[in-house]
Design a protein around this motif. Structure first.
Motif, mmCIF file in Angstrom:
data_model
loop_
_atom_site.group_PDB
_atom_site.id
_atom_site.type_symbol
_atom_site.label_atom_id
_atom_site.label_comp_id
_atom_site.label_asym_id
_atom_site.label_seq_id
_atom_site.Cartn_x
_atom_site.Cartn_y
_atom_site.Cartn_z
ATOM 1 N N VAL A 35 0.786 -1.251 0.027
ATOM 2 C CA VAL A 35 0.015 -0.022 0.278
ATOM 3 C C VAL A 35 0.908 1.147 -0.095
ATOM 4 O O VAL A 35 1.855 1.200 0.503
ATOM 5 C CB VAL A 35 -1.018 -0.067 1.159
ATOM 6 N N SER A 36 0.239 2.386 -0.456
ATOM 7 C CA SER A 36 1.095 3.422 -0.794
ATOM 8 C C SER A 36 0.959 4.409 0.630
ATOM 9 O O SER A 36 0.292 4.312 1.228
ATOM 10 C CB SER A 36 0.715 4.194 -1.902
ATOM 11 N N GLY A 37 1.980 5.058 0.866
ATOM 12 C CA GLY A 37 1.828 6.022 2.055
ATOM 13 C C GLY A 37 2.466 5.295 3.487
ATOM 14 O O GLY A 37 2.712 4.120 3.583
ATOM 15 N N GLU A 38 2.939 6.513 4.361
ATOM 16 C CA GLU A 38 3.377 6.106 5.556
ATOM 17 C C GLU A 38 2.277 6.055 6.480
ATOM 18 O O GLU A 38 1.545 6.877 6.669
ATOM 19 C CB GLU A 38 4.428 7.236 5.954
ATOM 20 N N PRO A 39 2.441 4.980 7.284
ATOM 21 C CA PRO A 39 1.474 4.935 8.394
ATOM 22 C C PRO A 39 1.707 5.887 9.513
ATOM 23 O O PRO A 39 2.998 6.213 9.826
ATOM 24 C CB PRO A 39 1.545 3.364 8.962
ATOM 25 N N ARG A 40 0.637 6.588 9.933
ATOM 26 C CA ARG A 40 0.871 7.607 10.802
ATOM 27 C C ARG A 40 -0.075 7.266 11.945
ATOM 28 O O ARG A 40 -0.938 6.787 11.948
ATOM 29 C CB ARG A 40 0.694 9.076 10.355
ATOM 30 N N TYR A 41 0.697 7.757 13.322
ATOM 31 C CA TYR A 41 -0.038 7.299 14.685
ATOM 32 C C TYR A 41 0.091 8.756 15.599
ATOM 33 O O TYR A 41 0.372 8.688 16.753
ATOM 34 C CB TYR A 41 0.696 6.153 15.270
ATOM 35 N N ARG A 42 -0.414 9.847 14.741
ATOM 36 C CA ARG A 42 -0.242 10.990 15.500
ATOM 37 C C ARG A 42 -1.323 11.301 16.418
ATOM 38 O O ARG A 42 -1.150 11.805 17.401
ATOM 39 C CB ARG A 42 0.223 12.297 14.531
ATOM 40 N N ASN A 43 -2.579 11.096 15.868
ATOM 41 C CA ASN A 43 -3.696 11.319 16.600
ATOM 42 C C ASN A 43 -5.007 10.766 16.247
ATOM 43 O O ASN A 43 -4.726 9.655 15.582
ATOM 44 C CB ASN A 43 -4.029 13.190 16.187
ATOM 45 N N LEU A 44 -5.985 11.209 16.608
ATOM 46 C CA LEU A 44 -7.384 10.309 16.553
ATOM 47 C C LEU A 44 -7.571 10.109 14.786
ATOM 48 O O LEU A 44 -8.352 9.350 14.355
ATOM 49 C CB LEU A 44 -8.452 11.070 17.128
ATOM 50 N N ASP A 45 -7.435 11.362 14.132
ATOM 51 C CA ASP A 45 -7.667 11.252 12.703
ATOM 52 C C ASP A 45 -6.971 10.237 12.114
ATOM 53 O O ASP A 45 -7.360 9.453 11.101
ATOM 54 C CB ASP A 45 -7.333 12.589 12.106
ATOM 55 N N ASP A 46 -5.483 9.847 12.485
ATOM 56 C CA ASP A 46 -4.544 8.977 12.030
ATOM 57 C C ASP A 46 -5.242 7.605 12.258
ATOM 58 O O ASP A 46 -5.376 6.752 11.463
ATOM 59 C CB ASP A 46 -3.249 9.025 12.542
ATOM 60 N N PHE A 47 -5.466 7.435 13.628
ATOM 61 C CA PHE A 47 -5.873 6.184 14.166
ATOM 62 C C PHE A 47 -7.356 5.941 13.187
ATOM 63 O O PHE A 47 -7.855 4.595 12.977
ATOM 64 C CB PHE A 47 -6.421 6.213 15.720
ATOM 65 N N ASN A 48 -8.131 6.951 12.806
ATOM 66 C CA ASN A 48 -9.501 6.595 12.151
ATOM 67 C C ASN A 48 -9.688 6.417 10.826
ATOM 68 O O ASN A 48 -10.512 6.613 10.090
ATOM 69 C CB ASN A 48 -10.638 7.474 12.966
ATOM 70 N N ALA A 49 -8.264 6.631 10.174
ATOM 71 C CA ALA A 49 -8.253 6.541 8.783
ATOM 72 C C ALA A 49 -8.978 5.551 8.087
ATOM 73 O O ALA A 49 -8.850 4.532 8.413
ATOM 74 C CB ALA A 49 -6.652 6.828 8.219
#
Ligand SMILES: NC(=O)c1ccc[n+]([C@@H]2O[C@H](COP(=O)([O-])OP(=O)(O)OC[C@H]3O[C@@H](n4cnc5c(N)ncnc54)[C@H](OP(=O)(O)O)[C@@H]3O)[C@@H](O)[C@H]2O)c1
Length: 199
Positions: free
Chosen positions: A171-185
């Motif tokens: 999959v493309s893109g880097e996983p991010r774990y900064r905030n709720l929006d990242d968790f809920n992508a």
């Protein structure tokens, strides 16, 4: 060497060491890869806690393991209740475990939600993120005193094993774990949103 080739053949039946006196906790384990893992570890003498959410599925799996050969002389498999959808359960399961055991040699993060529909769960966090990442983190931090204590004992060899996937490479893109929006992508525009979420 191809992408899915392994560097060395490993046969758990013959290559695992004696695990008598070792205590192991695996999340999931009543099905799939976890089930096979429990079988091999117990066959080598370990006491294995199957941290699974459903009592009847866990008990059926333990009965099946016994049928397939966990007789006297082998290790033991014990159900520990744990539904990773709520991180509070992870803390509670760790506390229960620490009441029962004085050591933890191996902690295996195995349970996972895989190709599932998007769902927001406990505390407004996407379920797959809670189960696969956050609750495992809480479980590990809650068990850390016992892991540290076991590691301080002579001849110990404490491990935390994270069962993961090569899926993120597709999959493309880097996983991010900064905030709720990242968790809920939700990755709605991805070719396969459910694959992208679990990867
Ligand atoms: N299969 C593959 O091709 C593959 C490839 C790469 C990596 N992996 C990794 O291997 C690991 C195991 O995968 P698998 O293929 O064996 O999956 P599986 O057969 O679907 O088993 C998943 C396990 O996780 C448990 N689980 C799911 N949600 C849970 C929750 N909320 N609380 C507690 N337990 C929960 C399931 O319990 P229930 O029976 O109650 O649902 C089951 O025991 C995963 O970490 C996965 O990412 C698998």
């Amino acid at each position: 060497m191809g992408f899915f080739s392994f560097s060395k053949a490993f046969d758990p039946a013959s290559d695992l060491p004696d695990l008598s006196d070792k205590v192991i906790l695996i999340t999931g384990g009543n099905a799939g890869i976890g089930y096979a893992t429990v079988k091999h570890l117990a066959r080598h003498g370990a006491k294995v806690y199957m941290a699974a959410r459903n009592q009847s599925r866990a008990e059926a799996a333990i009965a099946q393991l016994k049928e397939e050969g966990l007789g006297p002389g082998n290790g033991e498999v014990v159900w520990l209740e744990l539904d990773l959808k709520d991180p509070r359960n992870a803390k509670k399961a760790a506390e229960e475990f620490m009441k029962k055991e004085k050591r933890l040699d191996v902690l295996i993060h195995n349970a996972a939600m895989l190709l599932e529909n998007f769902a927001i769960g406990t505390d407004g966090v996407q379920e797959i993120m809670m189960v696969n990442v956050i609750s495992h983190f809480v479980l590990t931090r809650s068990l850390q005193p016992l892991l540290d204590q076991t590691a301080a004992e002579p001849n110990s060899d404490v491990r935390i094993v994270v069962v993961a996937s090569e899926g993120h490479r597709f999959v493309s893109g880097e996983p991010r774990y900064r905030n709720l929006d990242d968790f809920n992508a939700e990755f709605k525009n991805a070719l396969s949103p459910s694959f992208t979420r679990q990867a």
